[in-house]
Write a protein that holds these residues in place. Structure first.
Motif, mmCIF file in Angstrom:
data_model
loop_
_atom_site.group_PDB
_atom_site.id
_atom_site.type_symbol
_atom_site.label_atom_id
_atom_site.label_comp_id
_atom_site.label_asym_id
_atom_site.label_seq_id
_atom_site.Cartn_x
_atom_site.Cartn_y
_atom_site.Cartn_z
ATOM 1 N N ARG A 295 16.560 -16.396 28.441
ATOM 2 C CA ARG A 295 14.783 -17.337 28.230
ATOM 3 C C ARG A 295 14.101 -16.963 28.776
ATOM 4 N NH1 ARG A 295 13.217 -21.893 28.531
ATOM 5 N NH2 ARG A 295 15.108 -22.884 29.358
ATOM 6 N N LYS A 296 12.505 -16.350 28.585
ATOM 7 C CA LYS A 296 11.672 -16.793 29.294
ATOM 8 C C LYS A 296 11.277 -18.355 29.633
ATOM 9 C CE LYS A 296 6.407 -16.348 28.847
ATOM 10 N NZ LYS A 296 6.009 -18.063 29.547
ATOM 11 N N ILE B 250 9.896 -21.775 30.103
ATOM 12 C CA ILE B 250 8.598 -23.049 29.562
ATOM 13 C C ILE B 250 7.303 -23.208 30.281
ATOM 14 C CG2 ILE B 250 8.032 -24.352 27.642
ATOM 15 C CD1 ILE B 250 10.202 -24.113 26.317
ATOM 16 N N ARG B 251 6.125 -22.860 30.607
ATOM 17 C CA ARG B 251 5.415 -23.447 31.112
ATOM 18 C C ARG B 251 4.465 -23.758 31.020
ATOM 19 N NH1 ARG B 251 4.795 -19.654 35.898
ATOM 20 N NH2 ARG B 251 2.393 -20.388 35.902
ATOM 21 N N VAL B 252 4.487 -24.873 30.620
ATOM 22 C CA VAL B 252 3.075 -25.799 30.619
ATOM 23 C C VAL B 252 2.044 -26.704 30.959
ATOM 24 C CG1 VAL B 252 3.275 -28.895 29.582
ATOM 25 C CG2 VAL B 252 5.623 -27.498 30.059
ATOM 26 N N ASN C 56 -3.972 -19.546 29.137
ATOM 27 C CA ASN C 56 -3.588 -17.303 29.205
ATOM 28 C C ASN C 56 -3.532 -17.448 30.294
ATOM 29 O OD1 ASN C 56 -2.854 -17.924 26.267
ATOM 30 N ND2 ASN C 56 -5.051 -17.131 26.209
ATOM 31 N N ASP D 234 -0.460 -17.840 31.862
ATOM 32 C CA ASP D 234 0.840 -18.142 31.377
ATOM 33 C C ASP D 234 1.459 -19.057 30.615
ATOM 34 O OD1 ASP D 234 2.359 -15.965 30.069
ATOM 35 O OD2 ASP D 234 3.916 -16.346 31.585
ATOM 36 N N CYS D 235 0.889 -20.182 30.265
ATOM 37 C CA CYS D 235 1.413 -21.934 30.001
ATOM 38 C C CYS D 235 1.500 -21.644 28.802
ATOM 39 C CB CYS D 235 0.290 -22.850 29.988
ATOM 40 S SG CYS D 235 0.253 -23.042 31.909
ATOM 41 N N ASP D 236 2.627 -22.252 27.763
ATOM 42 C CA ASP D 236 2.641 -21.586 26.398
ATOM 43 C C ASP D 236 2.126 -23.077 25.638
ATOM 44 O OD1 ASP D 236 5.258 -19.957 26.224
ATOM 45 O OD2 ASP D 236 5.570 -21.237 27.791
ATOM 46 N N PHE D 237 2.031 -23.814 26.533
ATOM 47 C CA PHE D 237 0.974 -25.248 25.391
ATOM 48 C C PHE D 237 0.617 -26.126 26.123
ATOM 49 C CE2 PHE D 237 6.035 -26.228 25.550
ATOM 50 C CZ PHE D 237 5.614 -27.365 25.235
ATOM 51 N N ARG E 57 -0.973 -24.695 20.009
ATOM 52 C CA ARG E 57 -0.642 -24.994 21.203
ATOM 53 C C ARG E 57 -0.978 -26.104 21.964
ATOM 54 N NH1 ARG E 57 -2.770 -20.028 24.010
ATOM 55 N NH2 ARG E 57 -1.498 -20.281 26.226
ATOM 56 N N GLY F 58 9.039 -28.539 28.709
ATOM 57 C CA GLY F 58 8.891 -27.125 29.653
ATOM 58 C C GLY F 58 9.808 -26.882 31.197
#
Length: 369
Positions: free
Chosen positions: A11-12, A14-16, A94, A97-100, A125, A40
């Motif tokens: 699993r990647k 999760i970057r917040v 981006n 590399d943050c997901d939300f 996001r 995350g």
């Protein structure tokens, strides 16, 4: 290895992303970072520059380098991004590399009233965390403008200011219009203390270091002192004096923040392992052996005020040869100097408070519609 374990391992992370001013970094900021990190695996925190904040919000109390350092010391922050844009940018998210993005359940707007998070909301996001009630930078500035003990004394008490530098402020417009500034009352719970505490005990053979203080308006001077103290051992135990003790020793309006507020700020620091809540001013046998066996007692390279009986509060650890002093390059930043920053530029901060109060009234009206 099971297929479920293999999936979990692949699993990647999760970057917040979280961003903000983080002016006078307090336990409310720390609680937001704690909640965001829980969503995350890796927390990236963007901190706005002084210029950006001045443009959209008003003057800061702490300088940007001080704010960067304060956020970096929070144990839930994995990476600090200086000079983050005030309007939250998908491009920057981006880049890291943050997901939300996570923000509190209050509205943050630019100087023209636009929602700072509209772009990330439109992109799906955006997540919300619960805002910590009873604390904000605006509220702390309000306490300093009022110079009040109302946050830890009876509701009707407005303290007189004994210090000559502060007494000239007692007749300011803010003091005369004190009803316009809201002073919240922090209600401590055991759950919040547990959320902030690691609960880790020393390992066998660990060298335990003890430091103590008021830690009022927790700032980078405190952070640097705790960081250097931790270098003297493996486990850092911090004693935080209660309100009555701090007031008896320091007088005037001290402390500005109450005991539990100060404890949460200390617990949020990444260098701290455990806190004694309401530690005695003089380091006695109870402190040295009844919690954990203390190997080193550290104090900053500033004079310590005597106890009420006139004795040196570090008399016992000095006699035992376990006392050491720490050279702190940030020792010139003190709680008193932060208060003086407000007083010296009080008109600018009064104007900022007025804008914040007006915004709060509008938000209350919208919420009640």
């Amino acid at each position: 290895m099971s297929s479920q374990s293999q999936t979990t391992n692949k699993r990647k992370p999760i970057r917040v992303w979280v961003d903000g001013c983080f002016d006078m970094m307090h336990y409310g900021h720390a609680n937001a970072l704690r909640q965001a990190k829980a969503m995350g695996d890796y927390l990236v925190v963007g901190v706005h520059s002084d210029v950006e904040i001045e443009k959209h919000k008003g003057p800061t109390v702490m300088k940007e380098e001080e704010r960067y350092a304060a956020v970096a010391a929070c144990k839930w922050a994995d990476l600090v991004v200086p000079n983050a844009p005030y309007i939250t940018s998908l491009q920057v998210m981006n880049q890291y590399d943050c997901d939300f993005c996570v923000h509190g359940d209050d509205t943050t707007t630019t100087a023209d009233g636009s929602d700072c998070y509209q772009a990330v909301k439109d992109a799906g996001r955006y997540r919300e965390c619960k805002r910590t009630q009873g604390i904000s930078t605006t509220e702390l500035v309000g306490r300093m403008l009022l110079m009040t003990r109302d946050h830890h004394k009876r509701r009707s008490s407005i303290a007189s200011v004994n210090n000559e530098d502060l007494s000239t402020f007692s007749s300011s417009p803010s003091q005369q219009n004190k009803s316009e500034i809201k002073i919240s009352h922090f209600l401590p719970t055991s759950r919040r203390i547990v959320q902030f505490s690691e609960g880790r005990e020393p390992n066998p053979g660990d060298k335990v270091v003890y430091v103590d203080g008021a830690f009022d308006l927790f700032h980078v001077g405190h952070v640097e002192f705790l960081k250097r103290s931790k270098n003297f051992g493996d486990y850092l135990l911090v004693g935080v004096h209660d309100d009555q003790t701090v007031n008896a020793i320091k007088g005037a309006n001290n402390p500005l923040m109450n005991l539990h507020e100060r404890v949460l700020s200390v617990l949020a620091c990444r260098y701290v392992d455990e806190v004694i809540i309401g530690a005695p001013y003089s380091v006695d046998e109870n402190v040295l052996s009844k919690v954990y066996k203390v190997d080193v007692v550290a104090h900053g390279n500033t004079d310590s005020l005597p106890d009420l009986d006139g004795k040196d509060p570090y008399e016992i650890p000095k006699a035992r040869g376990i006392y050491t002093e720490i050279m702190n390059p940030s020792a010139d930043l003190t709680t008193e100097k932060i208060i003086h920053r407000i007083i010296e530029h009080r008109q600018r901060y009064e104007e900022r408070q007025a804008r914040k109060n007006e915004k709060s009234k509008i938000e209350d009206l919208n919420n009640n519609e």
